[in-house]
Structures are given as C-alpha cells and as structure tokens.
Design a protein around this motif. Structure first.
Motif, short mmCIF file in Angstrom:
data_model
loop_
_atom_site.label_atom_id
_atom_site.label_comp_id
_atom_site.label_asym_id
_atom_site.label_seq_id
_atom_site.Cartn_x
_atom_site.Cartn_y
_atom_site.Cartn_z
N ARG A 1 72.68 28.81 72.77
CA ARG A 1 73.20 30.10 73.08
C ARG A 1 73.07 31.10 71.68
NH1 ARG A 1 73.20 32.67 78.00
NH2 ARG A 1 74.74 34.44 77.87
N MET A 2 72.71 32.39 71.91
CA MET A 2 72.83 33.38 70.96
C MET A 2 73.16 34.70 71.65
SD MET A 2 69.13 32.97 69.51
CE MET A 2 68.44 32.60 71.17
N ALA A 3 74.50 35.22 70.72
CA ALA A 3 75.03 36.52 71.09
C ALA A 3 75.37 37.29 69.89
CB ALA A 3 76.37 36.35 71.91
N PHE A 4 75.54 38.74 70.19
CA PHE A 4 75.67 39.65 69.06
C PHE A 4 76.98 40.46 69.29
CE2 PHE A 4 71.29 38.51 69.19
CZ PHE A 4 71.02 38.70 67.51
N LEU A 5 77.66 40.61 67.93
CA LEU A 5 78.94 41.43 67.96
C LEU A 5 78.54 42.53 66.98
CD1 LEU A 5 81.45 38.25 67.58
CD2 LEU A 5 80.46 39.44 69.32
N ASP A 6 79.08 43.67 67.20
CA ASP A 6 79.49 44.90 66.35
C ASP A 6 80.26 44.45 65.24
OD1 ASP A 6 81.58 45.44 67.09
OD2 ASP A 6 81.41 47.11 68.12
N ASN A 7 80.35 45.32 64.38
CA ASN A 7 81.08 45.07 62.95
C ASN A 7 82.74 45.05 63.31
OD1 ASN A 7 81.51 47.77 63.58
ND2 ASN A 7 80.83 48.47 61.71
N THR A 8 83.03 45.28 64.57
CA THR A 8 84.59 45.31 64.91
C THR A 8 84.98 44.01 65.78
OG1 THR A 8 84.35 46.61 67.05
CG2 THR A 8 84.72 47.85 64.96
N GLY A 9 83.66 43.32 65.88
CA GLY A 9 83.96 41.98 66.76
C GLY A 9 83.69 42.37 68.32
N THR A 10 83.14 43.35 68.35
CA THR A 10 82.99 43.81 69.99
C THR A 10 81.72 43.31 70.59
OG1 THR A 10 84.41 45.79 69.69
CG2 THR A 10 82.92 45.48 71.69
N PHE A 11 81.79 42.46 71.71
CA PHE A 11 80.55 41.88 72.19
C PHE A 11 79.49 43.13 72.61
CE2 PHE A 11 78.15 40.50 75.84
CZ PHE A 11 77.63 39.23 75.40
N LEU A 12 78.29 42.78 72.18
CA LEU A 12 77.19 43.65 72.33
C LEU A 12 76.35 43.05 73.56
CD1 LEU A 12 76.17 44.67 69.04
CD2 LEU A 12 77.35 46.06 70.40
N PRO A 13 76.47 43.55 74.85
CA PRO A 13 75.56 42.90 75.73
C PRO A 13 74.10 43.68 75.59
CG PRO A 13 76.97 44.84 76.66
CD PRO A 13 77.27 44.68 75.26
N PRO A 14 73.08 42.86 76.30
CA PRO A 14 71.82 43.34 76.12
C PRO A 14 71.48 44.63 76.95
CG PRO A 14 71.95 41.00 76.65
CD PRO A 14 73.26 41.58 76.83
N ALA A 15 70.67 45.30 76.45
CA ALA A 15 70.36 46.56 77.32
C ALA A 15 70.05 46.40 78.84
CB ALA A 15 69.32 47.55 76.69
N ARG B 1 63.57 57.30 89.64
CA ARG B 1 63.48 56.13 88.74
C ARG B 1 63.36 56.39 87.31
NH1 ARG B 1 57.79 52.83 90.70
NH2 ARG B 1 59.53 52.40 92.48
N ASP B 2 62.91 57.55 87.02
CA ASP B 2 62.67 57.56 85.29
C ASP B 2 64.11 57.62 84.82
OD1 ASP B 2 59.84 58.16 85.65
OD2 ASP B 2 59.96 60.25 85.95
N LYS B 3 65.11 58.17 85.47
CA LYS B 3 66.22 57.94 85.03
C LYS B 3 66.78 56.61 85.05
CE LYS B 3 68.23 62.84 86.26
NZ LYS B 3 69.10 63.31 87.15
N ALA B 4 66.56 55.86 85.93
CA ALA B 4 66.73 54.68 86.04
C ALA B 4 66.27 53.71 84.89
CB ALA B 4 66.88 53.96 87.49
N ARG B 5 65.09 53.96 84.39
CA ARG B 5 64.48 53.27 83.53
C ARG B 5 64.83 53.61 82.05
NH1 ARG B 5 58.81 52.44 86.67
NH2 ARG B 5 59.19 50.83 87.99
N LYS B 6 65.47 54.57 81.95
CA LYS B 6 66.05 54.89 80.55
C LYS B 6 66.78 53.90 80.14
CE LYS B 6 65.70 59.78 80.94
NZ LYS B 6 66.50 61.35 80.89
N ARG B 7 66.44 53.32 78.67
CA ARG B 7 67.21 52.32 78.29
C ARG B 7 68.79 52.72 78.04
NH1 ARG B 7 62.47 51.72 75.19
NH2 ARG B 7 63.67 52.55 73.37
#
Length: 933
Positions: free
Chosen positions: A820-834, A851-857
């Motif tokens: 498993r791999m995961a990422f946190l910001d500098n405050t320790g908050t979990f960063l979910p994938p886009a 559709r264009d709006k929905a596909r914006k990351r």
C-alpha cells in the motif's frame, strides 16, 4: 508512533460464510480503541433454530455457541455464549422477549431480549446427565429437559431452578421391561390437556405421562427407532417418524398397533408386504387447516436407491406429495402458523428450512411452493467470495443510485408475498456516512452491499461472465483456458472510483473489464477487437569493451497513437496457431460476438485481455488501479505492467518490470537463456531477447506498434506481455508469496512482480519544485518506482492528444512486497487521488459542456515551496509485508521506518482516518489487526 493490536476470530475467506468488519473509529472510548466487530453473512455451522410466532423473530444457534437473532430486514443481533459450546436447542418464551438456550456442555441459559444488548439472566448446569431435548409449552412457566439417561427434569423458568419433579425412565416404561429405552428424543404436552406429556424414547417407546398422578397413562411400542413426534391439534392423535423411513399415526387410547403406517417414499409391493426400508425421517410436523386437508411436512425418508440425490423436504397435503430439493443438508425446519395456540387449527403458511449454508423460507399458500426472496445478507458466499473491497464516506447519492438500478433486477420464481419474519424495530445507526462493500465471486459476479447500518443490504449485482461466450467443452477451448483449473470467470482484483462510478475488474483468466455506470438501457453492437500487432527489432549486444551506453526504453506516448488518427489495415485472425500447434496471440476467453443488451447500471466500456505468446500462457494479474480523472487503468503481473487509456482505447505503456529501472537496476540479475520462440506462419519475425552485457539483466527488444484499428465503440484490447520480461523455463501462472528457502535470490529477482499501484499528484523526481500527475509502482522485491504522466488538457484535446508516460526512477526500498502507498500533505492530511464526478454517459448532449466540466481534474490543495531548503511539502507512506516507511517529498528522505512484524507478514494494509488521526491499519497472517500512528 504507537502500535495497537486487535485479535479476531476469522476474516473473509471462502471457507467461512461470515464476513467480519472491525470499526475501531466508531467507539467513543478512543484512544483505547475498544473495537466493535460486526458479523455479516450466514451463521457459521448452524445447529438449531427457534421462532417466536407472535413477535415474528427467528433465532439461530451455531456449533461455536453463537446466537443470531433476525427480524424484519435490517433488524439483526449477534450474541455469544462464553463457553463456546454448540447450541443444541432453542426455545422462545413466546411474546415475552426471552429465549432459552441449551448447550452441548449440558448448560441451560435464559436470555433477556428486551434490553438493547441481549444478555443472560440465569444459567443452570447439569453435571451428571447429558441434555438431549428441551420443551417449553406456550404460556407455561415449566421447562422440560430430557436427558441421555432417559430422565426428564422440570425447571421453573421464573426462578430458573430445578423444581425437584423428575420423571425417571424406569417408571415411565413397563415395569417388567429391563431394557433401557434410550435417550429422550421428544417431549410435548397434549394440546387439549397440559397436564399430559408425550415422551418419546429413541428405542421406539412412546409414553403418555400424567403429571398430576405421576404415572404413565398409556405406552406405545414400535420396532423401529423414533426420531420425532408431532400432535394433531385435537389432542387425540399423534404421529411419529422412524429410522426406516416410515410414519406411524397413533390414537392415544389405542396402545396395541398404530392407527396408520405410511412410507412416503417407499415402493409399495403388490403382494401386500411391508415396503422396502428408506432413509430415516429425521423430523415430522403435522399441521391442520380449517378448510382443507392437513399438512405433513418431513425431512429425510428418501429411498436408498436415490444415490446422489440432494437433501429434500417433503410436503404432503391431501393426495399430493411435493419433494423440494435443497442445495445443502437440512439442519432443522419449522412450520410458521397463523396462531401460537397448539389446540386450534394451525393454518400453516410457510416453512423455514435451516440448511448448513443457507436459510430458505417456503410459501405453503401458493401452488408449486415457491420460496420467499431472502432479504438478509446471508448469500455473501452464494458463490465463493474471491475478493472484497470496502469504501467509506461514499457520495451521498451513490447508494440510492445503486439501489435504484438494483431494484429493477427482478428475480423470477419467488413468492409474491412479503418476508414473513417481520419482527423487531430498527435501531439508530452509530455512523452517519455511506459505506459500501463490494464482493467479487468465483462465478464472475460482483455484488455491491450497503454497509452503512449494522446489517448488510444487497444493492446491485453485476454478472461479468455475460461479456464472454460460454465454453463449448471442446479440446481447443480447454487448451485456451488451461491457466485455471475451474471458475474461469472468477474475479481476482477490483478497482472502483465511487465519485465517477467507474469500475474495473480483473479475472483469473488474465482479463480486465472496464464498466461505466448509466441509468439508461443500451444495446452494444458486436464486441469486436482492437488488436495490437507488434513489429520487433532485434537489439544486438554491444561489442565487448565498447560503447554500450544506456539502453533506450520504448518512447512513451509515441507507441500509442490516437485511435482517431490511425488507419486500419486488414484485420488479423483472432487466434493464431503455427503449423506445429503453438498457440500465439490467443486470449483465454472469447468475447461475445453477438449484440449485448446492457441494462441500466454498469455497462461494458472496454475489455482488455492478455494473450498467449509463442506457446506461453499469460500470467495472472496481480495488481490493478484506476483513476477517473486521468482516464487511465494500470495493471501488472509477474512480467511487468501495462497502462491503458480507456478514453482513447489505447495502450500507453507495456513494459517488463526490469525495464522500469532503466540503467539503475539495483539487482545483479544473471542472464538466462530465454525459451526459443516459435513463430506462427504469417506473423512478423520476432527475435529473442538479448543481454546488454551490463548488470546481467535481460530486457525486451524495442517495440513499436505496427497499427491500431478501432472497429466498435466498445472495444477489446489484446495486450501482448513484453517478450523476454520473464525468461524463465517454468510456467507458474501467478505470483507466489511463498517464503520457501528453496527459491533462490536469482529466481526472486528475475520474477519481480508488480504488487501495487497508486495514482497521485506529487513530485515525480527527487528535488522537483512542482507537483505533476504520477503513478507510483510497488514490486514484490520491495521497490517503489515513480512513473510521470503528462496529460493533455481536459475536454476535446484529452480525446485527441496522446498521454505521455515516462518512468522516472526509484523512490524507496522496503523488506517484503509493497502492499500500500498513500500521500499526506505537510500538515499530515490525507491526499486522495484526483477524480472526476459522475455524469450520465448515454444522455443526449453528453459530449457538450456537462461532460467537459465533469472531466476537469480535481484540484489538489497543496502549495509546494519553490525552495528546496524549506520544509517538505508532502509525505509518502509506504507499507510492505514487513515494514512501513514515511518518506518526505520532494527530498525523498526517509523520516521514519517501522518494522511491523518479524514472525509473520502483512496480508493487507491501508491508510485509514480515525478520530485520533491518520493510521496505517495492517491485517497480518497470524490473524491480528495492527494500527500504526
């Protein structure tokens, strides 16, 4: 960082139909972490059953001392006897909110069900006699307990003490008889006179006992063993079931012979002789109706010549006899009646049948005796569960959407009436967020379960096997699917994005199916193939001592032109065999060639299959990940990995694991002579892989796509694994987690499998000043590698311009396979994938602004510093089978390392959010769950 251990009994495995979930984040007692366990699924090894006809509650006891109480759908309770002894009998105090349980350790317990958490009020232990039968009459305070010695003890239920009244066996039978009658197998009171008891002994003796005069009124003897006894509601007749498959009906005042003898499944000889003996009738119930013939319901009694026949329940009503086959052996059954009073017409309307692995309720009021559709989550292992995923904090509209499409999946042949077990009230849930469990099964089905409450509820069922043609059982089909012995459609891995509702499942036959969610029904045209043909150029080994240089990787992006810009030449055959029978370019399963009607719900978007290469079968998929914002699917096996763009229907990257390292391979892999490839006629010439002379590594030749043709809106991608990526002379079909010392380090290194993926927006390389979309890859040798993703702008350009995929180096190395791999910001908050939000793909104008709006990351709320001298901007949390590390980014410095276990290894790990912060939760092979904070 501290570690907390939890001890659990079982986890989700196919052999056990219970599913256990631990919720350490729910109790208010944290940080002591007093975890609550919720059990889902069918009670494991059921042994007894009882029903309250007034409150309409069902109780099931198990061989491990557990109690499961069921009411209306959504009402369920679990209790456990401390001794763990098997529950041999259950008796409700009808309409009083209490239950009596008798255990195999000869103890009897009184449970109070009126409180929020059922508890034992009183207990009684027998030390010199073994309990064999328990009877509690309706609205009576006396509990009758029969024993193995043939005696009957009477217990006062209110005080739960022995009354002192004992019916001794030698007084109950004929005084002149010296033979022991055997254990007590039945006790019941006369429906018209509660002062008269029928006592059934195993040896074939029945006694009508007068409680007031303390003597036997009548005795009835039969030459076959008795298994059960049942009264007629008028109290003038009773019926016995015997070990030879017969039923005997007795008048209480006729002692000599039975009034009638019936052999329900015996062949009646023409000469008037006794029918041939049948199997024992283990239980019989006799229920009367006011306007029609009575019902006789029995289990067992089949003829001995019915070899291999499944267990049956027989319903005899008038002149008709219905034999209902069951999928599993019958443990017990109960007839549900309109009245709890035994001295009135019972008016039976249903039969509850407890099987070893199922609960069936039969409707007696409809022709054909259909069964009720079971609303309980007892069918988790209807087909063995092969994988399971849990998702919390799902979008609030997701469960209603799944329920809406799932409710349209009408199952035929069920009773039209409401579920008859309808007692109890719903309690308040302990959480306010939507939770979903997804299970993959051996028959290729995927089930979505609502886990927001204590009880699971099926939301939606997806059958992935519909995509493929059924096997014709011919020799060629068997050869194509020989990588699995059985269950070729079994689900192996699942990846799901709750926000976009995109779903990807990987099967054991080395196939992937990508689904989109739609509320509209469509019919997909013929599923034709997008076939990738490779033209391979041999790469010569550099001359000894001369200019080897770094070997080049295939240029990402250029190997996957847009499907809109590629001209299709003549389409090749879907299978290719050479003259000497070597299979090449053949998938293990064949996709349907006829139009596929897809109901609302999950609809096929893309099918990806690994194919045979030069007689070698494809390796099973070991890891899978999906990202809806990037429109990418990535999967890996023991050969390497492939990145698929499901929006453009192209393969972006197809590399062996060794090639991910580039020239920085840390392992000294010795060269091996790859198996000689035999070329099918008419195919491009393929050269063998060569050793480049450095680090002893074997790598694939340079590959470029010859052509790519798009033949349908729903496509099949056939991916050839990198040739030479696994040049071993064996045919292991899956990555093994064996820790055997017989496996050499060279073999381990050569078979470095891909074990995990993680999409994220982070720093691709050491010292980067800006975050970019990335894919992190974990291997079986404990290496974490980064792959940079260069995505076109959202909207129309995303569908036209290629995605550039470039391996960019190693992040870390740990002991054991990366899980498993995961990422946190500098405050320790979990960063979910886009992710992208869901939109209706089949709605009119779906290609427009919506559709264009929905596909914006989704933007990532991280502002990294441009100066590397400042504090780190992100932290990568990596967990392997043995270790956990926290790595600062972009410096890639390891700031924490923890050894999780030395004596065992981690099976599964995840980063979870609790009210005490983010934790790494690990499930170990020794059955413990550990949390690291």
């Amino acid at each position: 960082m501290w570690t907390q251990n939890y001890s659990i009994e079982r986890m989700l495995i196919p052999a056990n139909p219970d599913l256990y979930l631990l919720f350490p984040h729910r109790p208010a007692l944290l940080p002591s972490l007093d975890a609550q366990t919720v059990r889902h699924g069918f009670p494991y090894q059921p042994s007894s059953m009882a029903h309250d006809p007034v409150q309409k509650i069902l109780a099931i006891g198990t061989q491990s001392g557990a109690l499961r109480l069921f009411g209306r759908p959504g009402v369920e309770c679990y209790c456990q006897h401390e001794s763990g002894a098997a529950v041999i009998s259950l008796q409700f105090l009808i309409n009083e909110g209490a239950l009596v349980s008798a255990l195999a350790d000869d103890s009897v317990h009184l449970w109070n069900l009126r409180q929020r958490r059922p508890a034992i009020l009183h207990s009684l232990k027998f030390n010199r006699e073994r309990i064999t039968f328990v009877h509690l009459p309706f609205q009576s305070k006396w509990l009758y307990i029969g024993t193995e010695k043939g005696n009957i003890h009477i217990v006062n239920v209110e005080s739960f003490t022995l009354s002192g009244y004992v019916i001794m066996w030698n007084k109950a039978i004929e005084l002149s008889s010296k033979a022991h009658p055997g254990p007590v197998v039945h006790i019941s009171d006369n429906p018209m006179d509660e002062g008269k008891l029928i006592i059934g002994y195993e040896a074939g003796i029945v006694v009508l006992w007068d409680l007031k005069s303390k003597k036997a009124d009548y005795r009835y003897t039969y030459d076959e063993a008795i298994h059960s006894v049942a009264w007629h509601h008028e109290g003038k007749q009773f019926i016995c079931s015997h070990s030879d498959g017969t039923l005997t009906i007795w008048n209480i005042k006729g002692q000599g012979k039975p009034f009638q003898t019936i052999t329900p499944h015996g062949k009646q000889p023409k000469d008037g002789k006794k029918p041939e003996p049948c199997k024992p009738i283990l239980k019989v119930e006799y229920k009367t109706t006011r306007l029609g013939d009575p019902f006789m319901i029995l289990s067992g009694g089949l003829s001995y010549d019915t070899v291999g026949r499944r267990p049956c329940l027989t319903v005899m009503h008038g002149k008709s006899t219905a034999v209902l086959e069951m999928d599993y052996p019958i443990v017990d059954f109960l007839t549900l009646c309109e009245t709890p009073y035994s001295n009135d017409f019972q008016e039976p309307y249903a039969v509850v049948v407890l099987l070893e692995k199922d609960l069936v309720v039969i409707d007696l009021a409809q022709n054909g005796y259909p069964i009720f559709e079971n609303p309980y989550p007892l069918t988790i292992h209807e087909s063995p569960v092969t994988c399971c995923e849990y998702f919390a904090d799902c979008p609030v509209d997701l469960i209603p959407a799944l329920y809406s499409v799932g409710s349209r999946q009408k199952r035929q042949g069920y009773s039209k009436k409401e579920w008859p077990i309808s007692g109890g009230n719903w309690g308040l849930g302990t959480q306010s967020y939507p939770e979903i469990i997804i299970t993959g099964h051996a028959d290729g089905t995927v089930k979505f379960w609502d886990a927001s409450a204590i009880m699971l509820q099926v939301l939606y069922k997806l059958k992935t096997a519909k995509v493929f043609e059924k096997s014709r059982n011919n020799k060629e089909d068997k050869q194509n699917t020989e990588i699995v012995d059985e269950d070729p459609f079994a689900i192996q891995i699942m990846a799901w994005c709750p926000e976009s509702r995109m779903l990807c499942v990987a099967g054991v036959s080395a196939n992937l199916i990508i689904y989109r969610f739609s509320r509209q029904e469509i019919t997909t045209e013929v599923l034709l193939e997008v076939r990738l043909q490779y033209e391979v150029n041999d790469m010569e080994s550099p001359p000894e001592g001369g200019g080897g240089g770094d070997r080049d990787l295939p240029t990402p992006g250029t190997a996957s032109p847009s499907p809109q810009t590629t001209g299709p030449p003549t389409h090749p055959s879907t299978s290719s065999n050479s003259s000497d029978g070597v299979r090449d370019n053949v998938p293990c399963l064949k996709v349907r060639s006829t139009p596929l009607k897809q109901s609302s719900g999950y609809q096929v978007e893309l099918v990806v299959q690994l194919v045979w290469v030069s007689g070698e079968p494809p390796q099973q998929i070991t890891s899978l990940a999906l990202n809806s914002s990037y429109g990418l699917i990535v999967f890996g096996n023991s050969n390497g990995l492939a990145v698929v763009d499901y929006l453009q229907k192209t393969v972006l990257l197809n590399l062996g694991t060794v090639e991910l390292y580039g020239s920085n391979d840390p392992y000294q892999r010795q060269a091996r002579s790859p198996r000689k490839t035999r070329q099918p006629a008419g195919e491009p010439s393929v050269g063998a892989a060569h050793n480049n002379g450095r680090n002893g590594c074997v790598f694939s030749p340079c590959v470029r796509v010859l052509y790519l043709s798009v033949l349908s809106s729903t496509v099949l991608l056939s991916v050839c694994p990198p040739r030479g990526a696994n040049p071993l002379d064996h045919r292991d079909n899956s990555f093994s987690r064996s820790r055997s010392s017989s496996v050499t380090s060279i073999d381990k290194e050569a078979r470095e499998a891909i074990t995990s993926f993680h999409f994220c927006e982070t720093f691709a390389r050491k010292g980067d000043s800006a975050i970019t979309p990335c894919l992190y890859v974990g291997t079986s040798l404990g290496t974490v590698l980064a792959v940079a993703l260069n995505l076109p702008p959202a909207g129309e350009q995303r569908l036209l311009q290629p995605v550039i995929v470039l391996p960019s180096g190693t992040l870390a190395r740990l002991k054991g396979s990366i899980l498993r791999m995961a990422f946190l910001d500098n405050t320790g908050t979990f960063l979910p994938p886009a992710f992208e939000t869901w939109y209706e793909p089949n709605a009119a104008g779906a290609d427009s602004e919506e559709r264009d709006k929905a596909r914006k990351r989704r933007p990532v709320s991280v502002s990294p510093s441009t100066s590397q001298e400042l504090q780190e901007s992100q932290y990568a949390v990596v967990c392997s089978e043995k270790q956990a590390k926290v790595i600062a980014l972009p410096s890639q410095n390891c700031i924490f390392k923890h050894s999780i276990t030395e004596t065992s290894f981690v099976l599964r790990a995840d980063v979870v959010q609790m009210n005490i912060g983010n934790c790494v939760a690990c499930f170990c092979a020794n059955g413990h769950i550990m949390t690291l904070r």
